[in-house]
Design an enzyme around this catalytic site. Structure first.
Site, PDB file in Angstrom:
ATOM      1  N   SER A   9       0.865  -1.310   0.004  1.00  0.00           N
ATOM      2  CA  SER A   9      -0.103   0.160  -0.090  1.00  0.00           C
ATOM      3  C   SER A   9       0.860   1.347  -0.049  1.00  0.00           C
ATOM      4  O   SER A   9       1.253   1.654  -1.033  1.00  0.00           O
ATOM      5  CB  SER A   9      -0.906   0.006   1.133  1.00  0.00           C
ATOM      6  OG  SER A   9      -0.161  -0.139   2.534  1.00  0.00           O
ATOM      7  N   LYS A  14      -0.840  -4.184  -3.510  1.00  0.00           N
ATOM      8  CA  LYS A  14      -2.013  -3.762  -2.912  1.00  0.00           C
ATOM      9  C   LYS A  14      -2.296  -2.225  -3.358  1.00  0.00           C
ATOM     10  O   LYS A  14      -1.690  -1.249  -2.755  1.00  0.00           O
ATOM     11  CB  LYS A  14      -2.020  -3.632  -1.348  1.00  0.00           C
ATOM     12  CG  LYS A  14      -3.583  -2.971  -0.549  1.00  0.00           C
ATOM     13  CD  LYS A  14      -4.375  -3.992  -0.973  1.00  0.00           C
ATOM     14  CE  LYS A  14      -5.627  -3.706   0.005  1.00  0.00           C
ATOM     15  NZ  LYS A  14      -6.287  -2.475  -0.654  1.00  0.00           N
TER      16      LYS A  14
END
Length: 526
Positions: free
Chosen positions: A421, A446
């Protein structure tokens, strides 16, 4: 079609869920839902934060098998006011990314926007009874937030109006007396989306995300949709400084630390406060809803259980005079930027002129922090694109004139399969702009953005609202960032959390890093 967004839904920040939360929660698996992006012309800096997380045991290139809890994760700089006046669609996003907390849907409108109990046509609105006005339902709030902001506008292939009726059947939603049954129905409603990143947080879990509150008082700031004044946009977190000071949703904030808020965005204010991260208090000049009296409220800033995410040292001085500065970022929490700034300045003062940024095992955190950190290495560059369910594309650029490390100094970024992320946002931003070379293993992959909404009853909703692309237009979701140089050729065998052994930089060829960063070899993003 563009959907008009209620201004009150602006997210002051979005969170990136961390792996520690995952370990604590043991939540069930999910398959992320992703839509194809439509790229548009570059727009000014926006602010958004995301929440997401990964499973450390999951093998590369497979979809994550667990969703993380909300206690670990995390916001950027936004400019145009219209961006604040709606988040996802025409102009929405937080995602946070990010996060003073993320604000809730105004419950005043929740019941009115829900489909009729009498199965009226979708275009009709249910009348609001006095009881419903007084006793708002988290179920209605959640239904509306999903309808407005979900990335997957097919709602996992179901009719969302029919889903409303299906899951509330038998409940009296004009009363909150039976909270347990209402919240169970609400959880089932969200679970029907088939996206286990989207979930309901209980009060305890929602309060834990305050470790990423960049203001530190448990209050969400946003513009009033009519007056454009900065207001407290959601009920303050229970037992927070804002709550104990008596702040209420709808209170107007005229000034922060004596600086008027007129003409400024909520993000401008967060940046103002963040300029002095060590300040122990913050003062709001407040006018309570329904009153003409103005008062100053001074609140103690608290960052719950926030650990210093930065460790660093000069690892070596080479025969050619190169002095290597090593920095490890464990997570992107509310203090990561000032701590990293201090570390980089210290390394500079020690003469470091080549750098390794170690984000191995870093599961994410504040999206805003990732973009701001990129700005310590490069000025006014595209950091990422964020795209919502309707294809609205918001481009995020790094700040201007905040660079600490000379842009000619070689920079290597170490990653592995648990770098996710916000870590991937940072690595993608620096790599695609030819500012760094990525080394290690393929990252987790992600690329989804979630928003965290506070509900009136103290619970929270986590909802997948968007996806992001690297500056070069790469969708890394379930794919990850493939390193330029494999681990075997440059990294120590020991993991980053092991002192000394994990920070052995001796195998990094910084002359090769400089060559790869050269514009003749690497085509930078404009």
């Amino acid at each position: 079609m563009m959907v008009r967004c209620n201004h009150r839904h602006i997210l002051v920040l979005l969170l990136t869920l961390s792996i520690q939360s995952l370990i604590q929660s043991g939540s069930e698996g999910f398959t992320p839902i992703v839509s194809r992006a439509r790229r548009t012309a570059t727009s000014p800096n926006r602010q958004i934060c995301q929440i997401d997380g990964v499973n450390p045991s999951q093998r590369l290139r497979k979809s994550p098998s667990r969703c993380v809890q909300l206690d670990d994760d995390a916001s950027i700089s936004l400019s145009p006011k219209d961006f604040l006046n709606g988040f996802i669609r025409p102009t929405i996003f937080s995602v946070t990314l990010s996060f003073a907390t993320i604000l809730s849907q105004p419950v005043e409108n929740a019941r009115a926007l829900a489909p009729s109990e009498a199965s009226a046509p979708v275009s009709e609105v249910t009348s609001v009874t006095a009881a419903a006005t007084l006793k708002k339902s988290a179920y209605d709030e959640t239904w509306n937030l999903v309808k407005k902001y979900a990335l997957d506008q097919s709602f996992h292939g179901q009719n969302w109006d029919e889903a409303y009726s299906k899951y509330w059947a038998g409940l009296d939603l004009s009363s909150t007396d039976d909270e347990e049954r209402i919240m169970k129905a609400t959880k089932n409603l969200v679970a029907s989306l088939g996206d286990k990143y989207s979930r309901i947080l209980d009060r305890e879990a929602y309060s834990r995300i305050q470790k990423f509150d960049l203001i530190g008082v448990g209050a969400t700031l946003m513009p009033d949709p009519v007056t454009k004044e900065i207001i407290v946009g959601a009920p303050p977190v229970a037992k927070s400084a804002a709550d104990e000071a008596g702040l209420k949703m709808g209170d107007v904030v005229f000034a922060v630390n004596g600086v008027e808020t007129a003409g400024r965005t909520a993000f401008d204010i967060i940046d103002q406060i963040s300029d002095d991260p060590n300040a122990g208090v913050v003062t709001f000049t407040i006018r309570s809803k329904g009153s003409d009296a103005v008062r100053d409220v001074t609140m103690k800033r608290e960052f719950l259980e926030v650990k210093d995410p930065i460790s660093y040292r000069v690892t070596e001085t080479r025969s050619d005079g190169t002095k290597v500065g090593y920095v490890r970022i464990a997570e992107f929490n509310s203090i990561v930027k000032p701590k990293l700034e201090a570390a980089l300045r210290d390394l500079e003062s020690q003469g470091a002129d080549a750098f390794v940024l170690d984000i191995r095992g870093n599961p994410g955190g504040a999206f805003q922090s990732a973009v701001e950190i990129a700005g310590l290495f490069m000025s006014d560059k595209l950091a990422t694109d964020v795209v919502d369910g309707n294809g609205v594309d918001l481009k995020f650029r790094t700040s201007k004139d905040k660079v600490i490390i000379d842009e000619k100094d070689p920079l290597a970024i170490w990653v592995d399969g648990r770098s996710a992320s916000a870590s991937e946002v940072l690595a993608g931003a620096l790599r695609d702009n030819c500012r760094a070379v990525v080394m290690g293993d393929t990252t987790f992959g992600k690329g989804l953005v979630q928003a965290v909404y506070g509900l009136e009853n103290g619970y929270g909703l986590v909802l997948t609202v968007a996806k992001y692309l690297t500056p070069g237009g790469t969708d890394i979701n379930k794919v990850g960032i493939v390193p330029d140089i494999p681990k075997e050729d440059a990294l120590p065998s020991a993991p980053g959390f092991l002192p000394v052994l994990g920070s052995d930089t001796s195998r990094v060829d910084f002359k090769d890093v400089l060559r790869r960063m050269d514009s003749k070899v690497c085509a930078p993003i404009s």
